[in-house]
Design an enzyme around this catalytic site. Structure first.
Site, PDB file in Angstrom:
ATOM      1  N   ARG A   1     -13.295  -3.921 -15.582  1.00  0.00           N
ATOM      2  CA  ARG A   1     -11.938  -2.987 -15.524  1.00  0.00           C
ATOM      3  C   ARG A   1     -11.768  -2.706 -13.612  1.00  0.00           C
ATOM      4  O   ARG A   1     -10.721  -2.655 -13.381  1.00  0.00           O
ATOM      5  CB  ARG A   1     -11.888  -1.810 -16.242  1.00  0.00           C
ATOM      6  CG  ARG A   1     -10.636  -1.119 -16.127  1.00  0.00           C
ATOM      7  CD  ARG A   1     -10.036  -0.487 -17.383  1.00  0.00           C
ATOM      8  NE  ARG A   1     -11.230   0.420 -18.125  1.00  0.00           N
ATOM      9  CZ  ARG A   1     -11.816   1.666 -17.824  1.00  0.00           C
ATOM     10  NH1 ARG A   1     -11.402   2.007 -16.457  1.00  0.00           N
ATOM     11  NH2 ARG A   1     -12.723   1.915 -18.416  1.00  0.00           N
TER      12      ARG A   1
ATOM     13  N   TYR B   1      15.948  -5.170  -9.629  1.00  0.00           N
ATOM     14  CA  TYR B   1      15.522  -5.639 -10.879  1.00  0.00           C
ATOM     15  C   TYR B   1      15.922  -4.416 -11.985  1.00  0.00           C
ATOM     16  O   TYR B   1      15.113  -3.360 -11.616  1.00  0.00           O
ATOM     17  CB  TYR B   1      14.266  -5.819 -10.919  1.00  0.00           C
ATOM     18  CG  TYR B   1      13.400  -6.200 -12.290  1.00  0.00           C
ATOM     19  CD1 TYR B   1      14.136  -7.063 -13.107  1.00  0.00           C
ATOM     20  CD2 TYR B   1      12.203  -5.453 -12.865  1.00  0.00           C
ATOM     21  CE1 TYR B   1      13.601  -7.252 -14.207  1.00  0.00           C
ATOM     22  CE2 TYR B   1      11.900  -5.647 -13.997  1.00  0.00           C
ATOM     23  CZ  TYR B   1      12.625  -6.511 -14.896  1.00  0.00           C
ATOM     24  OH  TYR B   1      11.943  -6.857 -16.196  1.00  0.00           O
TER      25      TYR B   1
ATOM     26  N   ASP C   1       9.764  -4.977  -3.031  1.00  0.00           N
ATOM     27  CA  ASP C   1       9.633  -6.044  -3.978  1.00  0.00           C
ATOM     28  C   ASP C   1      10.012  -7.359  -3.328  1.00  0.00           C
ATOM     29  O   ASP C   1      11.120  -7.466  -3.210  1.00  0.00           O
ATOM     30  CB  ASP C   1      10.537  -5.548  -5.311  1.00  0.00           C
ATOM     31  CG  ASP C   1      10.422  -6.433  -6.184  1.00  0.00           C
ATOM     32  OD1 ASP C   1      10.045  -7.787  -5.991  1.00  0.00           O
ATOM     33  OD2 ASP C   1      10.641  -6.447  -7.295  1.00  0.00           O
TER      34      ASP C   1
ATOM     35  N   LYS D   1       6.548 -14.798 -11.704  1.00  0.00           N
ATOM     36  CA  LYS D   1       7.737 -15.610 -11.003  1.00  0.00           C
ATOM     37  C   LYS D   1       7.145 -16.932 -10.283  1.00  0.00           C
ATOM     38  O   LYS D   1       6.346 -17.762 -10.735  1.00  0.00           O
ATOM     39  CB  LYS D   1       8.682 -14.831 -10.256  1.00  0.00           C
ATOM     40  CG  LYS D   1       9.069 -13.513 -11.118  1.00  0.00           C
ATOM     41  CD  LYS D   1       9.443 -13.636 -12.492  1.00  0.00           C
ATOM     42  CE  LYS D   1       9.973 -12.383 -13.194  1.00  0.00           C
ATOM     43  NZ  LYS D   1      10.249 -12.226 -14.556  1.00  0.00           N
TER      44      LYS D   1
HETATM   45  N1  PLP Z   1      10.731  -7.472  -9.722  1.00  0.00           N
HETATM   46  C1  PLP Z   1      11.524  -8.701  -9.797  1.00  0.00           C
HETATM   47  C2  PLP Z   1      12.400  -8.910  -8.812  1.00  0.00           C
HETATM   48  C3  PLP Z   1      11.732  -9.056 -11.244  1.00  0.00           C
HETATM   49  O1  PLP Z   1      12.585 -10.045 -11.312  1.00  0.00           O
HETATM   50  C4  PLP Z   1      10.884  -8.707 -12.280  1.00  0.00           C
HETATM   51  C5  PLP Z   1      10.691  -9.379 -13.525  1.00  0.00           C
HETATM   52  O2  PLP Z   1      11.683 -10.030 -13.841  1.00  0.00           O
HETATM   53  C6  PLP Z   1       9.746  -7.549 -11.868  1.00  0.00           C
HETATM   54  C7  PLP Z   1       9.916  -7.031 -10.956  1.00  0.00           C
HETATM   55  C8  PLP Z   1       8.990  -7.253 -13.120  1.00  0.00           C
HETATM   56  O3  PLP Z   1       7.860  -8.038 -13.388  1.00  0.00           O
HETATM   57  P1  PLP Z   1       6.927  -8.561 -14.577  1.00  0.00           P
HETATM   58  O4  PLP Z   1       8.214  -9.074 -15.669  1.00  0.00           O
HETATM   59  O5  PLP Z   1       6.152  -9.529 -14.028  1.00  0.00           O
HETATM   60  O6  PLP Z   1       6.639  -7.203 -15.174  1.00  0.00           O
END
Ligand code: PLP
Length: 380
Positions: free
Chosen positions: A52, A104, A177, A202
């Protein structure tokens, strides 16, 4: 040639060039052990005790991401949301955070529903405006500016270097992000950011078969130590097989992203002319509000994500999405297959997203097929 003089695409293709020291295998093994031997004198000299905290299957993907982002260290998490949530959960209680209005939606909703109850105050601002960010920070109280660029699903662009200056002048950190930009197109740490987050689900993985998240930091400071402990004690860890798949995906990151960018630009140009299209949102179009900043801070392309607004509102947009044959109607992004989605249906009633908006994630298919399929669906 030393490793540091190699191009990022070479580092990625060879996963930093490591081979298995025991067998000579050019792909590293998947380590499944959850626990590790203690030395007879009660020490753990090999540096690992329990998976972990220290999973050897993370070493290579974390090292590769650190090299691609030009950071000091990286951490893999069980999802992008787990990576992002750990950042906010690691701030001191009572901290103030500035976040974008356009971001997001899942994280925006988590911030609204959970951050406040966890003792964090969040102000959502127009992060395309440095003046708005400047007005929102409260020196001495703001601990973090969080931005996403290009941001879901309008592909709004935030000036990273300008945001970093504002954050640092207020004594705060800047976290980016960078899921959509990927390290192929933008290196936020080189522009002054302190922390980069990816939904590795992604582009980094790229094959729609792993949920994962990452953080990369500019310096291994006490905040980084807190994030490390937050992961190991909170337990938001990735499985060993998923870490292996993620590394395998990262090896083709450059050709996938480069092709998606070229195709997205071609699709944006072609679809902009369609009479049933009200507007195409893509930072690569000179008319996009964020084009100039994107051209400055993104290298090699404007990303594989675009959105279009269909004349006729919600039903016309959903109708067009229903008629495509090659694009897959599904959420998510950054995979080799192209996806189309009526975004307001996902984000719910309080979303700022226009009701006529379709979000497109461009994959690596032949762009002519993608354009023809979209045009036929819009024509009917
Ligand atoms: N940030 C962005 C720009 C995203 O498109 C997403 C998911 O769609 C996330 C964060 C969250 O990621 P996860 O689905 O891997 O938890």
């Amino acid at each position: 040639m030393t490793r540091t003089s190699l191009h990022p695409a070479t580092l990625a293709a060879q996963a930093l060039g490591s081979t298995d020291a025991t067998t000579g295998g050019i792909v590293l093994p998947i380590y499944t052990a959850t626990t590790f031997l203690r030395d007879p004198d009660n020490q753990y000299r090999r540096g690992r005790s329990y998976a972990r905290a220290d999973n050897p299957s993370y070493d290579q993907p974390q090292a590769l991401l650190t090299a691609l982002e030009g950071g000091a260290a990286s951490l893999l998490f069980s999802s992008g949301m787990a990576a992002a949530a750990s950042v906010f959960q690691s701030l001191p209680r009572g901290s103030h955070v500035v976040a974008p209005q356009i971001m997001y939606w899942g994280l925006r909703s988590w911030l609204r529903n959970f951050a406040e109850s966890g003792g964090i105050g969040v102000d959502f601002v127009d992060a395309t405006s440095l003046d708005a960010l400047r007005r929102a920070v409260r020196p001495g109280l703001t601990r973090l500016i969080w931005v996403e660029t290009p941001a879901n699903p309008l592909w709004s662009v935030t000036d990273i270097a300008g945001s970093a200056e504002i954050a640092h002048a207020a004594g705060a950190l800047l976290a980016v992000d960078s899921t959509v930009a990927t390290p192929v197109l933008t290196r936020p740490l080189a522009l002054g950011a302190d922390l980069v987050m990816h939904s590795a689900t992604k582009y980094l993985n790229g094959h729609s078969d792993v949920i994962a998240g990452t953080l990369t930091i500019a310096r291994e400071d006490p905040f980084w130590e807190r994030l490390r402990v937050a992961r190991s004690s909170g337990g938001a860890i990735l499985g060993s097989f998923e870490a292996y798949l993620l590394l395998r995906g990262m090896r083709t990151l450059f050709p996938r992203v480069e092709r998606a960018c070229r195709s997205a630009q071609q699709i944006a140009d072609a679809i902009s002319q369609h009479p049933r299209v009200l507007e195409v949102l893509y930072p690569g179009l000179p008319g996009h509000r964020g084009h100039m900043v994107a051209a400055r801070q993104m290298t090699g392309g404007f990303g594989g994500m675009l959105s279009l607004r269909v004349r006729g509102g919600t039903s016309a947009a959903i109708g067009a999405a229903a008629r495509v044959k090659i694009w897959k109607r599904a959420t998510s992004l950054g995979g080799v297959e192209s996806l189309i989605e009526h975004r307001a249906s996902v984000e719910g009633a309080d979303s700022p997203v226009p009701r006529d908006l379709l979000r497109l994630s461009v994959g690596i298919e032949d762009p002519e097929d993608l354009v023809a399929d979209l045009q036929a669906a819009l024509d009917e």
